[in-house]
Design a protein around this motif. Structure first.
Motif, mmCIF file in Angstrom:
data_model
loop_
_atom_site.group_PDB
_atom_site.id
_atom_site.type_symbol
_atom_site.label_atom_id
_atom_site.label_comp_id
_atom_site.label_asym_id
_atom_site.label_seq_id
_atom_site.Cartn_x
_atom_site.Cartn_y
_atom_site.Cartn_z
ATOM 1 N N ILE A 1 0.835 -1.212 0.000
ATOM 2 C CA ILE A 1 0.000 0.000 0.000
ATOM 3 C C ILE A 1 0.870 1.262 0.000
ATOM 4 O O ILE A 1 0.629 2.212 -0.754
ATOM 5 N N LEU A 2 1.901 1.267 0.842
ATOM 6 C CA LEU A 2 2.736 2.455 0.975
ATOM 7 C C LEU A 2 3.654 2.669 -0.227
ATOM 8 O O LEU A 2 4.010 3.802 -0.544
ATOM 9 N N LEU A 3 4.004 1.582 -0.903
ATOM 10 C CA LEU A 3 4.774 1.709 -2.152
ATOM 11 C C LEU A 3 3.900 2.284 -3.265
ATOM 12 O O LEU A 3 4.340 3.162 -4.021
ATOM 13 N N ILE A 4 2.683 1.788 -3.384
ATOM 14 C CA ILE A 4 1.772 2.233 -4.444
ATOM 15 C C ILE A 4 1.598 3.751 -4.400
ATOM 16 O O ILE A 4 1.581 4.419 -5.432
ATOM 17 N N ASP A 5 1.500 4.293 -3.185
ATOM 18 C CA ASP A 5 1.220 5.724 -3.054
ATOM 19 C C ASP A 5 2.458 6.572 -2.783
ATOM 20 O O ASP A 5 2.347 7.742 -2.425
ATOM 21 N N GLY A 6 3.629 5.971 -2.942
ATOM 22 C CA GLY A 6 4.854 6.758 -2.869
ATOM 23 C C GLY A 6 5.248 7.207 -1.480
ATOM 24 O O GLY A 6 6.066 8.122 -1.327
ATOM 25 N N ILE A 7 4.694 6.576 -0.453
ATOM 26 C CA ILE A 7 5.096 6.920 0.913
ATOM 27 C C ILE A 7 6.443 6.268 1.246
ATOM 28 O O ILE A 7 7.276 6.841 1.931
ATOM 29 N N LEU A 8 6.626 5.044 0.746
ATOM 30 C CA LEU A 8 7.906 4.333 0.890
ATOM 31 C C LEU A 8 8.560 4.196 -0.473
ATOM 32 O O LEU A 8 7.891 4.283 -1.501
#
Length: 201
Positions: free
Chosen positions: A25-32
């Motif tokens: 989830i966090l990769l998809i939205d560029g948080i990680l």
């Protein structure tokens, strides 16, 4: 029993299903970024004599779309409600450490309002959150400081979820049910104009 706990060792993917989903989830939205997830898998591999293939894939895959696909496949049997709640706690932790971009974070969690995983009172807070923040940022309607303060206080409810206690996430999610609706209602009714200086606008 003892045999079961021996089977589920540090390198057993079954222990990480919700964490895989959170990374996805966090990769998809560029948080990680990819390097963060690669590095985590490297640490797992360093402590294992026999390595599960999925950890090798996660460790060595440098293409973000391929890594998201691997994480999605690896987390197919996860508890999605636990994973989404853990995302809130992890966002709170990330914001404490280095700050988050308000618009990006709110857009990401607003999607959870349309999944079938969270309780209705959780989704009621998330409905239209990103649109409300956008309107306030554009000075069309609403106070950005109040909205960002409410969002931060909402994430704070889930601060029991951290990177280091993923093994307890399911238990924490169950315990969180107690008074959760009351806590969220309090956040929704906040009127404070406290300056939101912990967000990146």
């Amino acid at each position: 029993n003892g045999n079961e706990s021996e089977k589920i060792g540090r390198g057993n993917p079954e222990k990480y299903l919700e964490l895989f989903k959170v990374y996805e989830i966090l990769l998809i939205d560029g948080i990680l970024n990819v390097e963060f997830v690669n590095s985590w898998a490297d640490k797992i591999l360093e402590n294992e004599e026999e390595s599960e293939y999925c950890f090798i894939e996660i460790s060595t895959t440098k293409n973000i779309n391929e890594l998201i696909t691997i994480l999605n496949k690896s987390s197919i049997n996860c508890d999605n409600q636990t994973a989404e709640r853990a995302v809130f706690g992890i966002l709170h932790e990330i914001n404490d450490v280095k700050g988050l971009e308000l618009k990006k974070a709110s857009k990401m969690v607003s999607k959870f309002a349309y999944t079938q995983n969270l309780a209705e009172f959780e989704k009621s807070f998330l409905y239209g959150l990103d649109d409300s923040i956008q309107l306030a940022e554009d000075r069309i309607y609403g106070d950005i400081n109040i909205l960002s303060y409410k969002f931060f206080e909402f994430l704070k409810i889930y601060d029991c979820f951290t990177w280091n206690n993923y093994e307890n996430w399911k238990k924490l999610s169950a315990n969180l049910e107690i008074n959760l609706s009351v806590k969220i209602e309090k956040v929704m009714n906040l009127k404070s104009k406290k300056k939101s200086n912990w967000w990146k606008f």
